[in-house]
Design a protein around this motif. Structure first.
Motif, PDB file in Angstrom:
ATOM      1  N   ALA A 171      41.788  49.117  40.275  1.00 26.45           N
ATOM      2  CA  ALA A 171      42.353  48.151  39.065  1.00 26.45           C
ATOM      3  C   ALA A 171      41.616  47.089  39.079  1.00 26.45           C
ATOM      4  O   ALA A 171      41.207  46.296  39.873  1.00 26.45           O
ATOM      5  CB  ALA A 171      43.791  47.898  39.133  1.00 26.45           C
ATOM      6  N   LEU A 172      41.352  46.469  37.650  1.00 21.45           N
ATOM      7  CA  LEU A 172      40.619  45.358  37.566  1.00 21.45           C
ATOM      8  C   LEU A 172      41.425  43.951  37.524  1.00 21.45           C
ATOM      9  O   LEU A 172      41.748  43.301  36.400  1.00 21.45           O
ATOM     10  CB  LEU A 172      39.736  45.206  36.137  1.00 21.45           C
ATOM     11  CG  LEU A 172      38.658  46.591  36.176  1.00 21.45           C
ATOM     12  CD1 LEU A 172      38.220  46.747  34.718  1.00 21.45           C
ATOM     13  CD2 LEU A 172      37.358  46.357  36.899  1.00 21.45           C
TER      14      LEU A 172
ATOM     15  N   GLU B 104      34.513  38.489  40.606  1.00 20.05           N
ATOM     16  CA  GLU B 104      33.346  38.935  41.722  1.00 20.05           C
ATOM     17  C   GLU B 104      32.390  39.654  40.905  1.00 20.05           C
ATOM     18  O   GLU B 104      31.231  39.640  40.959  1.00 20.05           O
ATOM     19  CB  GLU B 104      34.000  39.844  42.585  1.00 20.05           C
ATOM     20  CG  GLU B 104      34.902  38.723  43.526  1.00 20.05           C
ATOM     21  CD  GLU B 104      35.502  39.724  44.867  1.00 20.05           C
ATOM     22  OE1 GLU B 104      36.164  38.929  45.683  1.00 20.05           O
ATOM     23  OE2 GLU B 104      34.887  40.827  45.162  1.00 20.05           O
ATOM     24  N   VAL B 105      32.629  40.584  40.107  1.00 20.39           N
ATOM     25  CA  VAL B 105      31.659  41.360  39.211  1.00 20.39           C
ATOM     26  C   VAL B 105      30.866  40.382  38.461  1.00 20.39           C
ATOM     27  O   VAL B 105      29.587  40.663  38.456  1.00 20.39           O
ATOM     28  CB  VAL B 105      32.232  42.478  38.165  1.00 20.39           C
ATOM     29  CG1 VAL B 105      31.279  43.061  37.436  1.00 20.39           C
ATOM     30  CG2 VAL B 105      33.007  43.423  38.916  1.00 20.39           C
ATOM     31  N   ILE B 106      31.548  39.363  37.872  1.00 16.77           N
ATOM     32  CA  ILE B 106      30.604  38.465  37.046  1.00 16.77           C
ATOM     33  C   ILE B 106      29.395  37.791  37.846  1.00 16.77           C
ATOM     34  O   ILE B 106      28.290  37.648  37.414  1.00 16.77           O
ATOM     35  CB  ILE B 106      31.626  37.467  36.102  1.00 16.77           C
ATOM     36  CG1 ILE B 106      32.419  38.159  35.225  1.00 16.77           C
ATOM     37  CG2 ILE B 106      30.738  36.096  35.763  1.00 16.77           C
ATOM     38  CD1 ILE B 106      33.607  37.313  34.680  1.00 16.77           C
TER      39      ILE B 106
ATOM     40  N   ALA C 145      38.051  36.309  31.314  1.00 16.41           N
ATOM     41  CA  ALA C 145      37.117  36.753  32.637  1.00 16.41           C
ATOM     42  C   ALA C 145      36.735  38.382  32.169  1.00 16.41           C
ATOM     43  O   ALA C 145      35.616  38.654  32.258  1.00 16.41           O
ATOM     44  CB  ALA C 145      38.001  36.871  33.849  1.00 16.41           C
ATOM     45  N   CYS C 146      37.599  39.190  31.674  1.00 11.00           N
ATOM     46  CA  CYS C 146      37.248  40.367  31.157  1.00 11.00           C
ATOM     47  C   CYS C 146      36.237  40.451  30.135  1.00 11.00           C
ATOM     48  O   CYS C 146      35.071  41.169  30.160  1.00 11.00           O
ATOM     49  CB  CYS C 146      38.461  41.157  30.628  1.00 11.00           C
ATOM     50  SG  CYS C 146      38.048  42.812  29.945  1.00 11.00           S
ATOM     51  N   THR C 147      36.196  39.583  29.241  1.00  8.47           N
ATOM     52  CA  THR C 147      35.430  39.263  28.001  1.00  8.47           C
ATOM     53  C   THR C 147      33.931  39.151  28.664  1.00  8.47           C
ATOM     54  O   THR C 147      33.029  39.577  28.171  1.00  8.47           O
ATOM     55  CB  THR C 147      35.914  38.453  26.976  1.00  8.47           C
ATOM     56  OG1 THR C 147      36.901  38.778  26.370  1.00  8.47           O
ATOM     57  CG2 THR C 147      34.797  38.410  25.868  1.00  8.47           C
ATOM     58  N   VAL C 148      33.895  38.037  29.522  1.00  9.51           N
ATOM     59  CA  VAL C 148      32.678  37.561  30.184  1.00  9.51           C
ATOM     60  C   VAL C 148      32.233  38.567  30.902  1.00  9.51           C
ATOM     61  O   VAL C 148      30.677  38.791  30.730  1.00  9.51           O
ATOM     62  CB  VAL C 148      33.093  36.111  30.838  1.00  9.51           C
ATOM     63  CG1 VAL C 148      31.750  35.845  31.857  1.00  9.51           C
ATOM     64  CG2 VAL C 148      33.581  34.956  30.010  1.00  9.51           C
TER      65      VAL C 148
END
Length: 256
Positions: free
Chosen positions: A27-28, A35-37, A82-85
């Protein structure tokens, strides 16, 4: 940088980012997306491809609903920002980003697959935007999903929330190809090998131009890409590649 919910490794010309919350079906959460960014921003300049994968039975189940209960407006703003970025950063890094999809990719997980430049799925993978069923319409996932599969198919996914098979996802354009589960890693590696045989500089230039032109009208797209090609043609690697083709030899890329 140390990551709590993400495994990052450098494997020759490839950066590998693996979502590592298998007990939560990857789950995101806000923390994982940040962390992914960070990991995308830290991809070495010499890398030629990025692979996004998931641990455990699922690629990603979407947002972490448990952390979304009874939160204030600021949290929701931060979460979807954060999701959009994260999704936009995938397009901004010069390296092609490949989704390795071995299991369910739902909601924001489906969004992540659609946002990646390329995607290869195992036959057992499934895809859905099921937010409508829990009262939270998949509004941000619809952005890349619609661009991948088209309006009518996207609306069917969004309004029914029903999953589609990997084969359907390939037919609709959500993923590039589907392979037997046991051949997924080989298929990803074969795609990487084909990508990394070209100039890293030119691949990055081409990816940037692709996203810059894709939503322009035809004339605007030509205006942009003719300038890109004129600039590209002057690069050392373009001259080397054209010369190698004419001379019937293998090019030696300098990434200049």
């Amino acid at each position: 940088m140390e990551y709590e919910f993400l495994r990052v490794s450098e494997d020759g010309p490839v950066s590998r980012l693996t979502l590592a919350r298998p007990e939560k079906r990857n789950a995101l959460s806000l923390a994982l997306m940040r962390e992914v960014i960070a990991a995308l921003g830290a991809v070495p300049a010499e890398a030629q491809a990025v692979v996004v994968a998931g641990e455990g039975p699922a690629f990603s189940a979407g947002h972490d609903l448990a952390e979304m209960l009874e939160r204030d407006e600021q949290f929701y703003d931060e979460l979807f920002e954060a999701c959009t970025v994260m999704m936009e950063t995938i397009h901004r890094v010069p390296q092609p980003v490949i989704a390795r999809v071995h299991g369910p990719a739902f909601a924001a997980g489906c969004q992540l697959v659609a946002a990646c430049d390329l995607a290869i799925a195992a036959e057992s993978a499934t895809f859905a935007t099921p937010g409508v069923k829990i009262g939270l319409f998949c509004s941000t996932p619809m952005v890349p999903v619609t661009r991948a599969v088209g309006r009518k198919r996207a609306m069917e996914m969004l309004l029914t929330g029903e999953p589609i098979s990997a084969q359907t996802a390939a037919e609709w354009g959500l993923v590039n190809r589907v392979v037997p589960d046991g051949e997924l890693d080989d298929a990803v590696e074969e795609l990487i090998a084909r990508i990394t045989s070209s100039s890293r500089l030119v691949t990055g230039l081409g990816k940037q131009a692709f996203y810059a032109q894709v939503d322009l009208d035809e004339h605007g797209a030509y205006e942009l890409t003719r300038a890109v090609m004129a600039s590209n043609a002057r690069l050392d690697d373009a001259q080397e590649g054209m010369g190698a083709f004419v001379g019937k030899r293998k090019p030696a890329w300098s990434n200049r």
